[in-house]
Design an enzyme around this catalytic site. Sequence first.
Site, short mmCIF file in Angstrom:
data_model
loop_
_atom_site.label_atom_id
_atom_site.label_comp_id
_atom_site.label_asym_id
_atom_site.label_seq_id
_atom_site.Cartn_x
_atom_site.Cartn_y
_atom_site.Cartn_z
N LEU A 73 -33.40 -9.12 5.81
CA LEU A 73 -34.55 -8.42 6.39
C LEU A 73 -34.23 -7.67 7.68
CD1 LEU A 73 -37.30 -11.09 5.65
CD2 LEU A 73 -36.59 -9.13 4.26
N CYS A 74 -32.95 -7.56 8.02
CA CYS A 74 -32.54 -6.78 9.18
C CYS A 74 -32.53 -5.29 8.83
CB CYS A 74 -31.16 -7.19 9.65
SG CYS A 74 -31.14 -8.71 10.59
N HIS A 75 -32.96 -4.48 9.79
CA HIS A 75 -32.93 -3.03 9.60
C HIS A 75 -31.51 -2.51 9.78
CE1 HIS A 75 -37.15 -3.76 10.70
NE2 HIS A 75 -37.42 -2.68 10.00
N MET A 110 -29.61 -9.73 16.36
CA MET A 110 -28.90 -10.21 15.18
C MET A 110 -27.51 -9.59 15.08
SD MET A 110 -30.88 -12.49 14.23
CE MET A 110 -29.75 -13.04 12.97
N GLU A 111 -27.37 -8.36 15.51
CA GLU A 111 -26.07 -7.70 15.49
C GLU A 111 -25.11 -8.37 16.47
OE1 GLU A 111 -28.81 -5.29 13.33
OE2 GLU A 111 -29.02 -6.24 15.29
N ASP A 125 -10.24 -18.68 10.52
CA ASP A 125 -9.47 -18.27 9.35
C ASP A 125 -7.99 -18.07 9.68
OD1 ASP A 125 -9.08 -17.30 6.61
OD2 ASP A 125 -8.82 -15.34 7.56
#
Length: 161
Positions: A73-75, A110-111, A125
């Site tokens: 739901l992120c733009h 969020m970014e 990793d």
Amino acid sequence: MLTHLDSQGRANMVDVTDKAVTSREAVAEALVRMLPATLQMIVSGGHPKGDVFAVARIAGIQAAKKTSDLIPLCHPLMLTSIKVHLAAEGDNAVRITASCKLSGQTGVEMEALTAASIAALTIYDMCKAVDRGMVIESVRLLEKLGGKSGHFIADDAQVAP
């Protein structure tokens, strides 16, 4: 009220059409704890896979740009700045700080969180062959500026001025 739910409780992407375009910025962090020998290998440049910090930095930058592909739901955003800083902390940790900026209609929290998270996962990793006990912790928003909700700073955040 949760903004990503409609009146029937169904998930949807928030309509930002009528929101003002403003300058927005967010800063997030993550911490990767590891064995002292693992950190020493990273900072001395002795890792056989190459420069761990450089690869993690690029991974974080790429992740910020791909956030809307990862979080439903992120733009999709036209970020104007992404910075990922990695630094040894003590003798057994790496602190990652990620910042994102844009002029737009929605925030970049969020970014920034995605950039910090993926940079941390990249360290894991690259180093898991020598240290499977690494722990990724404290992924959090440190600061958010701009938009309707204004300025947020975490209570114990140490953010650059």
